[in-house]
Design a protein around this motif. Structure first.
Motif, PDB file in Angstrom:
ATOM      1  N   ARG A  76       3.415  35.208  66.172  1.00 18.19           N
ATOM      2  CA  ARG A  76       2.739  34.206  65.296  1.00 18.19           C
ATOM      3  C   ARG A  76       3.377  34.242  63.965  1.00 18.19           C
ATOM      4  O   ARG A  76       3.496  33.400  63.298  1.00 18.19           O
ATOM      5  N   ARG A  77       3.695  35.534  63.312  1.00 20.92           N
ATOM      6  CA  ARG A  77       4.396  35.722  62.152  1.00 20.92           C
ATOM      7  C   ARG A  77       5.523  34.817  62.145  1.00 20.92           C
ATOM      8  O   ARG A  77       5.702  34.182  60.906  1.00 20.92           O
ATOM      9  N   VAL A  84       4.796  30.939  61.638  1.00 23.88           N
ATOM     10  CA  VAL A  84       4.455  30.908  60.273  1.00 23.88           C
ATOM     11  C   VAL A  84       5.693  30.705  59.446  1.00 23.88           C
ATOM     12  O   VAL A  84       5.788  29.682  58.712  1.00 23.88           O
ATOM     13  N   ARG A  85       6.363  31.774  59.342  1.00 23.23           N
ATOM     14  CA  ARG A  85       7.590  31.893  58.534  1.00 23.23           C
ATOM     15  C   ARG A  85       8.695  30.780  58.835  1.00 23.23           C
ATOM     16  O   ARG A  85       9.063  30.205  57.875  1.00 23.23           O
ATOM     17  N   ARG A  91       1.347  39.097  67.829  1.00 22.78           N
ATOM     18  CA  ARG A  91       1.236  39.199  66.366  1.00 22.78           C
ATOM     19  C   ARG A  91       2.806  38.814  65.628  1.00 22.78           C
ATOM     20  O   ARG A  91       2.813  38.067  64.722  1.00 22.78           O
ATOM     21  N   TRP A  92       3.685  39.410  66.219  1.00 21.70           N
ATOM     22  CA  TRP A  92       4.901  39.015  65.703  1.00 21.70           C
ATOM     23  C   TRP A  92       5.506  37.728  65.825  1.00 21.70           C
ATOM     24  O   TRP A  92       6.106  37.236  65.158  1.00 21.70           O
TER      25      TRP A  92
END
Length: 91
Positions: free
Chosen positions: A69-70, A73-74, A66-67
């Motif tokens: 993927r975030r 995106v950023r 999850r980290w």
């Protein structure tokens, strides 16, 4: 993406010009990720090996996935905003 043991195609991780085959066994992937993480904080290579280590960890550890993927995106949003030209005020 985790390697699929039922398929004939193998997953690879690119580190510079080298291709590293991702092991099928979870314990080996985690051990390889730890080795890359330790080597990534030692000089002279520096932080170059940290992204591949986090990628290997993200296969098996949902929180790291999850980290990662975030962060992707950023970084994509930043890249898009940097490429987009600023609007000029013509009034």
């Amino acid at each position: 993406m985790p390697p699929n043991p039922n398929s004939e195609t193998r997953a690879y991780l690119r580190i510079g010009k080298r291709r590293l085959r991702i092991p099928k066994r979870r314990g080996v992937r985690i051990a390889l990720g730890v080795a890359l993480m330790i080597r990534g904080v030692l000089p002279p290579v520096g932080f170059i090996l940290l992204p591949p280590a986090l990628t290997l960890f993200s296969i098996d550890i949902p929180r790291v996935r999850r980290w990662r993927r975030r962060m992707i995106v950023r970084l994509g949003r930043r890249r898009r905003s940097a490429v987009r030209p600023a609007k000029q005020n013509l009034t």
